[in-house]
Enzyme design. Structure first.
Site, PDB file in Angstrom:
ATOM      1  NE  ARG A 127      -2.431   1.018   3.691  1.00  0.00           N
ATOM      2  CZ  ARG A 127      -3.206   1.308   4.724  1.00  0.00           C
ATOM      3  NH1 ARG A 127      -4.520   1.127   4.631  1.00  0.00           N
ATOM      4  NH2 ARG A 127      -2.703   1.734   5.848  1.00  0.00           N
ATOM      5  CB  THR A 147      -1.755   7.165  -3.431  1.00  0.00           C
ATOM      6  OG1 THR A 147      -1.183   5.841  -3.425  1.00  0.00           O
ATOM      7  CG2 THR A 147      -0.779   8.145  -4.054  1.00  0.00           C
ATOM      8  CG  ASP A 153       2.778  -2.498   9.308  1.00  0.00           C
ATOM      9  OD1 ASP A 153       2.984  -3.673   8.934  1.00  0.00           O
ATOM     10  OD2 ASP A 153       2.811  -1.530   8.527  1.00  0.00           O
ATOM     11  CG  ASP A 199       6.175  -2.802  10.087  1.00  0.00           C
ATOM     12  OD1 ASP A 199       6.453  -3.239   8.953  1.00  0.00           O
ATOM     13  OD2 ASP A 199       6.031  -1.596  10.342  1.00  0.00           O
TER      14      ASP A 199
END
Ligand code: PRP
Ligand code: URA
Length: 221
Positions: free
Chosen positions: A116, A120, A212, A215
């Site tokens: 991603r 944007t 995340d 991560d």
């Protein structure tokens, strides 16, 4: 005894299901905890995925074969049809593959690379590898997080461009925005999640979510 229903169909999205099993709920709470370390996080992603797979594969068909037990020959069911494909969305989807394989050890594993763009929020495509013979083959696309839905929509688009129609999406945590986006783009797609969260924050992270996923799984950012 009242038998609890573990698969909950969402009232507004008829193809969206959450798995309301006590083990899933318990493990997901530990997964969400910011103090859960990387090794435990990985193990939990695998364990929760395994529990989801049990529910997600209810539609698989069986055929009758002859089996010789130590006592007699009997007619017995076994899975029929082509070997299914697990398609993790890189990177975080990789964390779910072992959970699938623990119950479906002969499944094929494709890969789709998408990340991603943090500005944007649009998915950036970088890799795609799937089996060649896909007629009548079912696909399980997996990614722990369904946030805006952009990555999932793109992954399903790519499969449909290949003529693949039997597709199921499996995630751990979904945002309502992502479910709506995915349902609008692919109205017949079955979607399974361990939880439907409150929504997205200003950075389009799922709240409360788990942070995340990539991560936390891999220790990189
Ligand atoms: C995360 C997650 C999904 C995507 C969800 O991956 O694993 O793929 O974001 O967001 P969306 O629904 O808004 O598209 P990310 O793009 O961070 O890539 P990574 O797995 O490589 O970290
Ligand atoms: N990707 C993640 O890993 N977590 C989120 O909350 C949203 C996207």
């Amino acid at each position: 005894m009242k038998i609890p229903q573990t698969l909950i169909q969402h009232p507004n999205f008829k193809h969206f299901f959450t798995v309301n099993h006590p083990l899933v709920l318990h493990k997901l709470s530990i997964l969400r905890d910011k103090d859960t370390d990387q090794q435990a996080f990985r193990d939990l992603v695998k364990e929760i995925t395994t529990l989801l797979v049990y529910e997600v594969t209810r539609h698989l068909t069986v055929e009758t074969i002859s089996v010789e037990t130590p006592l007699k020959v009997m007619k017995s069911p076994r899975l029929s049809g082509k070997t299914p494909v697990i398609l993790p969305i890189l990177r975080a989807g990789l964390g779910m593959v072992d959970g699938f394989l623990s119950l479906m050890p002969t499944a094929k594993v494709g890969h789709i690379g998408l990340y991603r763009n943090e500005k944007t929020l649009k998915p950036v495509f970088y890799y795609f590898k799937i089996p060649k013979d896909n007629a009548q083959r079912c696909y399980y696309v997996c990614d722990p997080m369904l946030a805006t839905g952009g990555s999932a929509v793109e992954a399903i688009n790519r499969l449909k461009q290949e003529g693949i129609r039997d597709i199921t999406f499996v995630c751990l945590v979904a945002a309502p925005e992502g479910v709506e986006c995915l349902c609008r783009a692919h109205p017949d797609l079955p979607i399974y999640a361990a939880a439907l969260d409150e929504g997205l924050n200003a950075d389009s992270y799922i709240v409360p979510g788990l942070g995340d996923a990539g991560d936390r799984l891999f220790g990189t950012s």
